[in-house]
Design a protein around this motif. Sequence first.
Motif, PDB file in Angstrom:
ATOM      1  N   SER A 122       0.808  -1.219   0.000  1.00 63.20           N
ATOM      2  CA  SER A 122       0.000   0.000   0.000  1.00 63.20           C
ATOM      3  C   SER A 122       0.840   1.266   0.000  1.00 63.20           C
ATOM      4  N   ARG A 123       2.090   1.166   0.399  1.00 61.46           N
ATOM      5  CA  ARG A 123       2.986   2.323   0.396  1.00 61.46           C
ATOM      6  C   ARG A 123       3.792   2.432  -0.889  1.00 61.46           C
ATOM      7  N   GLY A 124       3.649   1.436  -1.757  1.00 56.98           N
ATOM      8  CA  GLY A 124       4.405   1.453  -3.000  1.00 56.98           C
ATOM      9  C   GLY A 124       5.756   0.774  -2.908  1.00 56.98           C
ATOM     10  N   ASP A 125       6.040   0.078  -1.800  1.00 59.58           N
ATOM     11  CA  ASP A 125       7.302  -0.649  -1.666  1.00 59.58           C
ATOM     12  C   ASP A 125       7.191  -2.019  -2.331  1.00 59.58           C
ATOM     13  N   SER A 126       8.281  -2.460  -2.953  1.00 59.75           N
ATOM     14  CA  SER A 126       8.301  -3.779  -3.568  1.00 59.75           C
ATOM     15  C   SER A 126       8.041  -4.843  -2.513  1.00 59.75           C
ATOM     16  N   ALA A 127       7.222  -5.821  -2.872  1.00 55.71           N
ATOM     17  CA  ALA A 127       6.805  -6.837  -1.911  1.00 55.71           C
ATOM     18  C   ALA A 127       6.610  -8.165  -2.624  1.00 55.71           C
ATOM     19  N   ASP A 128       6.619  -9.238  -1.825  1.00 54.30           N
ATOM     20  CA  ASP A 128       6.251 -10.527  -2.392  1.00 54.30           C
ATOM     21  C   ASP A 128       4.725 -10.658  -2.389  1.00 54.30           C
ATOM     22  N   VAL A 129       4.239 -11.786  -2.832  1.00 58.77           N
ATOM     23  CA  VAL A 129       2.802 -11.964  -2.949  1.00 58.77           C
ATOM     24  C   VAL A 129       2.106 -11.930  -1.603  1.00 58.77           C
ATOM     25  N   PHE A 130       2.866 -12.122  -0.511  1.00 55.96           N
ATOM     26  CA  PHE A 130       2.308 -12.077   0.849  1.00 55.96           C
ATOM     27  C   PHE A 130       2.547 -10.729   1.514  1.00 55.96           C
ATOM     28  N   TYR A 131       3.007  -9.760   0.726  1.00 59.40           N
ATOM     29  CA  TYR A 131       3.253  -8.392   1.177  1.00 59.40           C
ATOM     30  C   TYR A 131       4.367  -8.289   2.222  1.00 59.40           C
ATOM     31  N   ASN A 132       5.305  -9.227   2.183  1.00 56.96           N
ATOM     32  CA  ASN A 132       6.542  -9.053   2.937  1.00 56.96           C
ATOM     33  C   ASN A 132       7.446  -8.096   2.163  1.00 56.96           C
ATOM     34  N   ILE A 133       8.078  -7.194   2.876  1.00 54.12           N
ATOM     35  CA  ILE A 133       8.990  -6.233   2.258  1.00 54.12           C
ATOM     36  C   ILE A 133      10.384  -6.427   2.824  1.00 54.12           C
ATOM     37  N   GLN A 134      11.354  -5.832   2.152  1.00 52.31           N
ATOM     38  CA  GLN A 134      12.749  -5.894   2.583  1.00 52.31           C
ATOM     39  C   GLN A 134      13.341  -4.510   2.403  1.00 52.31           C
ATOM     40  N   VAL A 135      13.012  -3.602   3.359  1.00 52.24           N
ATOM     41  CA  VAL A 135      13.445  -2.209   3.275  1.00 52.24           C
ATOM     42  C   VAL A 135      13.976  -1.758   4.632  1.00 52.24           C
ATOM     43  N   ALA A 136      14.844  -0.747   4.604  1.00 48.78           N
ATOM     44  CA  ALA A 136      15.374  -0.181   5.844  1.00 48.78           C
ATOM     45  C   ALA A 136      14.225   0.385   6.673  1.00 48.78           C
ATOM     46  N   PRO A 137      14.125   0.019   7.958  1.00 51.42           N
ATOM     47  CA  PRO A 137      12.933   0.394   8.734  1.00 51.42           C
ATOM     48  C   PRO A 137      12.891   1.853   9.189  1.00 51.42           C
ATOM     49  N   ALA A 138      14.045   2.533   9.273  1.00 53.12           N
ATOM     50  CA  ALA A 138      14.092   3.931   9.718  1.00 53.12           C
ATOM     51  C   ALA A 138      13.503   4.089  11.124  1.00 53.12           C
ATOM     52  N   LEU A 139      14.294   3.685  12.129  1.00 47.74           N
ATOM     53  CA  LEU A 139      13.887   3.762  13.531  1.00 47.74           C
ATOM     54  C   LEU A 139      14.543   4.964  14.194  1.00 47.74           C
ATOM     55  N   VAL A 140      13.986   5.371  15.323  1.00 46.35           N
ATOM     56  CA  VAL A 140      14.494   6.562  16.010  1.00 46.35           C
ATOM     57  C   VAL A 140      15.939   6.381  16.430  1.00 46.35           C
TER      58      VAL A 140
END
Length: 549
Positions: free
Chosen positions: A297-315
């Motif tokens: 939903s955010r436009g990030d590349s995902a597998d068919v189960f909507y798992n993503i592999q992106v930097a999480p950007a934490l505080v």
Amino acid sequence: MRIYAIFLLNLCLVAPVWGGTISGSIHGTLSVSNSPYVVTGDLLINAGDTLRIEPHCQLFFEEATTFKVQGVLLAQGTATDSIYFSSNKSPQNPGDWQGIYFDKPANKSYLSYVVISYASTGITFDSTDSEIKHSCIKFNTNGIDCSAGAQPLIESNQIIHNGNSGIRVTSSSPRIIANKIFYNALEGFDSAIVFNWSSGGLLLQNQIAQNGNSGVDCDNDSNPDIINNTIIDNSGYGISLSYSSPRIINNLVSNNQYGICNEEGSPSISYNDVWQNSQGDFWGCPDSVGVKVTVNSRGDSADVFYNIQVAPALVNEDGLDFTPTSSSHLIDAGDPANPGEIQVSGDAPDIGAIEYSGTVPVELATFQFDGSKLVWSTATEKNNLGFEVQRSVTGVSEDFQTIGFVKGQGTKISPTFYSFIDSKVRSGKYYYRLKQIDFNGEFRYSWTVEALYHQAGNYRLYKNYPNPFNSSTIITFELAQEDIVSYIIYDLNGREVRRLMIQKNFSPGTHQIGWNGRNNKGEQLPSGTYFGQLRTRHFVKTNKLLLVK
């Protein structure tokens, strides 16, 4: 005068509930007025009996003793007055005593705001649905064991520094919710959390970080729901599965040695962020997991189960603050069906244990110890009442004590610099953190910094802070004895521009003075390099001050 009765029942001694030594069967109330208590032999709450322990009571157990509960234990401290269960040995070590053992009680016990330390196993839940909340389980060999169909609620606790494991679950289904599970399994062969032998239950919104071995192990047909957890910086697997098929949904699994590893199971893996695990993000997982074929939903590349592999950007991952920043790809990236039934602030749950709730009120940019004082800065502030400065000699969360308060700037969109001198410490190592408080009473903690104070008896002129500076800077100096002090500022040509102090008397210790970048006439000086010279009867030292307008 108080009158105490001692009863003999079935040849078992009912332990007296006044201070001193206690052992045997016990019920009634342990009063704080008679604390501390030394437990010289096994304690037992018999079936049908209830023991209440008042806040701030302390129980110290002799070697190899056990606290067995077959009745009801009500150990309910408060946020400011915990109840302590620990070893009576000196020095204390994990495994000194056996811990608290709930032995198939018919009724539920309630523990809150308790601290359990230096046991073989801090708590064993055997066939019980008892509860422990807001407590600290630390420095045990094993933190918590669940066995024989136990269904306890383990919620909002700190489970830290337990050598072999944090939580072990055997043929049980606990609800493990919103705990901080750090620094466990660094000295043993188990993992931070282990589910074994047909275990189930719920693992929800936990922060599982910097543990040895794996963050979560599921073995031998163990199928808990693993939902909305942050599993990060563990030395082995993030999640390891062996002949098990749990649901794994909405988790952040990042910076472990391996991400999610599956052996002979059929897990459901969806809506997770599995990122930058050093030896691989997915191993042995079902087909199509980790294969990018769509976008979420955010436009990030995902597998068919909507798992993503992106930097999480934490505080602040290093400081164990896993709150998503406003730019984090975790926000609203979870399963819209909200399988964990958590409170959601956006269109869908976030991935990970912490739900982003809006702009971070105060953005802490720096926090450090500069050799003489604590210094920190904020990039922006919103409704910032100020900062409690807290100190600990151990670095363990519940050991921090408030030693001062520094007023904040309310709301401000430009950087602000702060400093604090702890004038009541001796030489040695200390730990500090900040408790930032909003005007509405909400608060959050900074990361922890370590400070090493040197032996007294030195003259020192420390670097000013901030440096470079714009509007003002703080100069800190240390005196070995009472002395007469002058501090004069010169430009690059050696001309005097400002006398901050002339022949002023100071006591031994650490002191601070400020400079606003103006000359002796009160005029603003131009940007440039200036030199400040501290002169006493026994010491002369110069430092460099960088003014940037």
